[in-house]
Scaffold this active site. Structure first.
Site, PDB file in Angstrom:
ATOM      1  N   ASN A   1      -0.047 -14.961   0.144  1.00  0.00           N
ATOM      2  CA  ASN A   1       0.738 -14.792  -1.113  1.00  0.00           C
ATOM      3  C   ASN A   1       2.341 -15.028  -0.988  1.00  0.00           C
ATOM      4  O   ASN A   1       3.003 -15.627  -1.777  1.00  0.00           O
ATOM      5  CB  ASN A   1       0.427 -13.718  -1.905  1.00  0.00           C
ATOM      6  CG  ASN A   1      -0.844 -13.734  -2.405  1.00  0.00           C
ATOM      7  OD1 ASN A   1      -0.861 -14.648  -3.483  1.00  0.00           O
ATOM      8  ND2 ASN A   1      -1.717 -13.031  -2.099  1.00  0.00           N
TER       9      ASN A   1
ATOM     10  N   HIS B   1      -3.171  -8.885  -8.197  1.00  0.00           N
ATOM     11  CA  HIS B   1      -4.507  -8.183  -7.998  1.00  0.00           C
ATOM     12  C   HIS B   1      -5.512  -9.122  -8.083  1.00  0.00           C
ATOM     13  O   HIS B   1      -5.580 -10.069  -8.938  1.00  0.00           O
ATOM     14  CB  HIS B   1      -4.739  -7.060  -9.059  1.00  0.00           C
ATOM     15  CG  HIS B   1      -5.920  -6.272  -8.904  1.00  0.00           C
ATOM     16  ND1 HIS B   1      -5.911  -5.181  -7.694  1.00  0.00           N
ATOM     17  CD2 HIS B   1      -7.118  -6.411  -9.573  1.00  0.00           C
ATOM     18  CE1 HIS B   1      -7.367  -4.893  -7.879  1.00  0.00           C
ATOM     19  NE2 HIS B   1      -7.950  -5.532  -8.854  1.00  0.00           N
TER      20      HIS B   1
ATOM     21  N   ASP C   1      -2.613  -0.666 -10.839  1.00  0.00           N
ATOM     22  CA  ASP C   1      -3.058  -1.607 -11.625  1.00  0.00           C
ATOM     23  C   ASP C   1      -3.054  -1.498 -13.172  1.00  0.00           C
ATOM     24  O   ASP C   1      -3.732  -2.231 -13.953  1.00  0.00           O
ATOM     25  CB  ASP C   1      -4.665  -1.968 -11.134  1.00  0.00           C
ATOM     26  CG  ASP C   1      -4.567  -2.648  -9.674  1.00  0.00           C
ATOM     27  OD1 ASP C   1      -3.508  -3.058  -9.056  1.00  0.00           O
ATOM     28  OD2 ASP C   1      -5.629  -2.092  -9.095  1.00  0.00           O
TER      29      ASP C   1
END
Ligand code: GRF
Length: 204
Positions: free
Chosen positions: A17, A113, A154
C-alpha cells in the site's frame, strides 16, 4: 497557500500500500500531499526498503524499544511534530493506537481496512483473518474501506470503499491478493489525495 501537505505513512510489513502511494505520487494521482517520512513498527518491514529506494526518510518505533505503549506513542508524536506532519496514513500498520493518540490528530489519521466496513472489522479482524472470516461466512461481495481513525478500532468515518467479488474457488490468500490489487491499491491513493486536498483548501 502551500502546494502540498506533509504525510507520514505508518507501516509494519510488506508495504504494497505504501508502494501504491509512492507510485501515485510519481504519476501525479497524489499531488496535494507528499510522503515526508515512513515510520515502521518493525525493523524488518520490507516497506522500509521501498521507502529508502525512493529517497524517503524512515524511522522505526518498535514495541520492543519502549516499556509501555504510552512511551511508544510519545515517541511517535515527537517524530510527527518534528516533521511537521499534517496527515498520518496507516498502511498495514499492525498496532492499535490509543484514544489519547487519536484525539491529538482528529480527522488527520486515515487507515485502509481490507473489508467493507461495518462487516469483518474491529478487534481481531486484521490481515488474513479478515479474508478467512469472509470465506467462512460465505458472503459473495467483499472489498476495502478507507476511513478516518478514532478511538474505536475501524470505527471512524468512512471516506471511500470499493467492492470486490468473492469467487467460488477463492482461498484466503487468493482473496487477499485480489482485494489488494482491485481495491486497496486503488482507493488508498485516491482517498489520500482527496483528504490532502481538503486539508490544503482549509489553509493549513
Ligand atoms: C493490507 O491488506 C491492509 O489492508 C492491512 O494489512 C495489509 C498490509 O499490506 N491492514 P501491505 O503492507 O501494504 O503490503
Amino acid at each position: 497557500m502551500r502546494d502540498y501537505i506533509n504525510i507520514a505513512v505508518l507501516v509494519s510489513g510488506g508495504g504494497t500500500n505504501l508502494q501504491a502511494l509512492i507510485d501515485a505520487q510519481s504519476s501525479g494521482i497524489l499531488k496535494s500531499g507528499k510522503i515526508k517520512i515512513v515510520i515502521s513498527s518493525s525493523l524488518s518491514a520490507y516497506a522500509l526498503e521501498r521507502a529508502k529506494k525512493n529517497g524517503i526518510k524512515t524511522a522505526i518505533v518498535s514495541k520492543n524499544d519502549f516499556k509501555t505503549p504510552e512511551e511508544r506513542e510519545t515517541e511517535l508524536v515527537k517524530i510527527i511534530k518534528e516533521n511537521n506532519i499534517d496527515l498520518i496514513v496507516l498502511a498495514g500498520y499492525m498496532s492499535i493506537l490509543s484514544g489519547n493518540f487519536t484525539s491529538l490528530f482528529d480527522k488527520r489519521i486515515i487507515n485502509i481496512h481490507p473489508s467493507l466496513i461495518p462487516s469483518f472489522c474491529g478487534e481481531g479482524f486484521y490481515g488474513i483473518k479478515v479474508h478467512e472470516a469472509v470465506l467462512k461466512k460465505g458472503v459473495k461481495v467483499t472489498g476495502a474501506t478507507v476511513h478516518f481513525v478514532n478511538e474505536i478500532p475501524d470505527g471512524g468515518e468512512i471516506i471511500m470503499q470499493k467492492a470486490v467479488r468473492v469467487l467460488k474457488h477463492d482461498t484466503p490468500e487468493s482473496l487477499q491478493k485480489r482485494v489488494m490489487r482491485l481495491a486497496e491499491w486503488k482507493i488508498l491513493p485516491q482517498a489520500v489525495e482527496y483528504v490532502s486536498k481538503s486539508i490544503l483548501r482549509k489553509g493549513v
